[in-house]
Design an enzyme around this catalytic site. Structure first.
Site, PDB file in Angstrom:
ATOM      1  CG  ASN A  17      -2.193  -0.821   0.919  1.00 60.77           C
ATOM      2  OD1 ASN A  17      -3.045  -0.433   0.125  1.00 60.77           O
ATOM      3  ND2 ASN A  17      -2.278  -1.985   1.542  1.00 60.77           N
ATOM      4  NE  ARG A  68      -0.012  -1.778  23.705  1.00 63.91           N
ATOM      5  CZ  ARG A  68       0.142  -2.506  22.586  1.00 63.91           C
ATOM      6  NH1 ARG A  68       0.464  -1.929  21.457  1.00 63.91           N
ATOM      7  NH2 ARG A  68      -0.049  -3.806  22.602  1.00 63.91           N
ATOM      8  CG  MET A  93       1.174  -5.409  11.397  1.00 63.34           C
ATOM      9  SD  MET A  93      -0.567  -5.455  10.910  1.00 63.34           S
ATOM     10  CE  MET A  93      -1.075  -6.952  11.756  1.00 63.34           C
ATOM     11  NE  ARG A  94       3.740  -2.701  18.847  1.00 57.85           N
ATOM     12  CZ  ARG A  94       3.763  -3.734  19.689  1.00 57.85           C
ATOM     13  NH1 ARG A  94       3.787  -4.964  19.235  1.00 57.85           N
ATOM     14  NH2 ARG A  94       3.760  -3.540  21.000  1.00 57.85           N
ATOM     15  CG  LEU A  96      -1.491   3.869  16.713  1.00 60.92           C
ATOM     16  CD1 LEU A  96      -2.179   4.635  15.585  1.00 60.92           C
ATOM     17  CD2 LEU A  96      -0.021   4.268  16.818  1.00 60.92           C
ATOM     18  CG  ASN A 110      -5.979   1.351   9.587  1.00 63.91           C
ATOM     19  OD1 ASN A 110      -4.853   1.010   9.196  1.00 63.91           O
ATOM     20  ND2 ASN A 110      -6.876   0.489  10.020  1.00 63.91           N
ATOM     21  CG  HIS A 112      -9.812  -3.236   8.441  1.00 63.65           C
ATOM     22  ND1 HIS A 112      -8.973  -3.875   9.331  1.00 63.65           N
ATOM     23  CD2 HIS A 112     -10.916  -4.014   8.337  1.00 63.65           C
ATOM     24  CE1 HIS A 112      -9.567  -4.976   9.766  1.00 63.65           C
ATOM     25  NE2 HIS A 112     -10.737  -5.090   9.172  1.00 63.65           N
ATOM     26  CD  GLU A 146     -15.221   0.157  19.566  1.00 64.02           C
ATOM     27  OE1 GLU A 146     -15.760  -0.927  19.383  1.00 64.02           O
ATOM     28  OE2 GLU A 146     -15.821   1.247  19.540  1.00 64.02           O
ATOM     29  CG  ASP A 148      -9.305  -2.551  12.442  1.00 66.28           C
ATOM     30  OD1 ASP A 148      -8.408  -1.799  12.017  1.00 66.28           O
ATOM     31  OD2 ASP A 148      -9.107  -3.750  12.725  1.00 66.28           O
TER      32      ASP A 148
HETATM   33  C1  GRF Z   1      -3.225  -4.547   4.013  1.00 69.48           C
HETATM   34  O1  GRF Z   1      -4.097  -5.596   3.709  1.00 69.48           O
HETATM   35  C2  GRF Z   1      -3.907  -3.494   4.829  1.00 69.48           C
HETATM   36  O2  GRF Z   1      -5.276  -3.361   4.548  1.00 69.48           O
HETATM   37  C3  GRF Z   1      -3.740  -4.008   6.237  1.00 69.48           C
HETATM   38  O3  GRF Z   1      -2.463  -4.588   6.251  1.00 69.48           O
HETATM   39  C4  GRF Z   1      -2.110  -4.995   4.943  1.00 69.48           C
HETATM   40  C5  GRF Z   1      -0.807  -4.316   4.620  1.00 69.48           C
HETATM   41  O4  GRF Z   1      -0.263  -4.755   3.413  1.00 69.48           O
HETATM   42  N1  GRF Z   1      -3.935  -2.956   7.206  1.00 69.48           N
HETATM   43  P1  GRF Z   1       0.970  -3.980   2.796  1.00 69.48           P
HETATM   44  O5  GRF Z   1       2.069  -3.967   3.843  1.00 69.48           O
HETATM   45  O6  GRF Z   1       0.511  -2.606   2.444  1.00 69.48           O
HETATM   46  O7  GRF Z   1       1.368  -4.774   1.584  1.00 69.48           O
END
Ligand code: GRF
Length: 219
Positions: A17, A68, A93-94, A96, A110, A112, A146, A148
């Site tokens: 992304n 944190r 992946m943390r 916040l 974000n 998702h 909360e 997502d």
């Molecule tokens: C994606 O599927 C995004 O929606 C989620 O984590 C994944 C990240 O993929 N939050 P990348 O690192 O952007 O390839």
């Protein structure tokens, strides 16, 4: 020429992304300038993508901090030092802290891999398959306390096809993410997104056309 929105992108891994954002906003007239790519993992592939694009990168390893709060304070400091005024999470992946989320309220988004509010959290593709939904997809939203949750800026839907497994479905969703995230960030940078009563309003919004059926209507 309008001043570009200065954005920090936070990652933890692959960074596909991030790559979509780099590709979408590389021109000199771009409404977005990525001023920092920050990762909590030193081996994140996304860091290589950023370096290749000539972007400033930082690694802040969360394991080096006792709490944190300390980790988020260190990130906040780097983000500000880079001159960023907006933060985009892209596979970060943390969780916040409330303090960080409040500080960046409505300047923190974000992506998702599900049609929120369905399937917040992890393993969205497996859960969508198990639930038997006919459509799945991706959501870009403002971050709230909360996980997502938060005002939804844009969504893309894909059909779930018979014969799909987690990897085919994930690939179909990911391909839409790479269009959806640049779209949402562009709308924000153009000043076309505002939050009212916890809903994101897009001004001059082009109407989405068509109705999707799955299974398809007979021709
Ligand atoms: C994606 O599927 C995004 O929606 C989620 O984590 C994944 C990240 O993929 N939050 P990348 O690192 O952007 O390839």
């Amino acid at each position: 020429m309008p001043v570009p929105l200065k954005v920090a992108v936070l990652i933890s891994g692959r960074g596909s992304n991030l790559q979509a954002l780099i590709d979408a906003f590389k021109g000199p007239d771009s409404p977005v300038r990525i001023v920092l790519v920050l990762s909590n993992k030193a081996d994140a592939l996304g860091l290589e993508r950023a370096a290749k694009a000539g972007l400033k990168t930082e690694i802040i390893d969360h394991r080096a901090f006792a709490t944190r709060d300390d980790f988020d304070i260190a990130m906040d400091r780097e983000i500000r030092a880079a001159g960023a005024e907006f933060v985009a999470l892209a596979g970060f992946m943390r969780l916040l802290t409330p303090q960080f989320v409040t500080t960046w309220q409505d300047r923190l988004i974000n992506i998702h891999p599900a049609l929120l509010p369905a399937f917040p959290g992890l393993d969205t593709h497996r859960r969508a398959l198990n639930a038997g939904v006919r459509f799945h997809g991706a959501t870009v939203h403002f971050v709230r306390h909360e996980t997502d949750m938060g005002p939804i800026i844009a969504q893309a839907a894909v059909p779930v096809l018979s014969g799909d497994d987690e990897s085919t479905l994930a690939a179909r969703v990911l391909a839409t993410e790479h269009k959806l995230y640049p779209l949402a960030l562009r709308l924000i940078a153009e000043g076309r997104v505002r939050v009212e009563e916890e809903r994101a309003i897009v001004s001059d919004e082009p109407a989405a056309d068509g109705v999707l059926f799955n299974p398809a209507l007979p021709q």
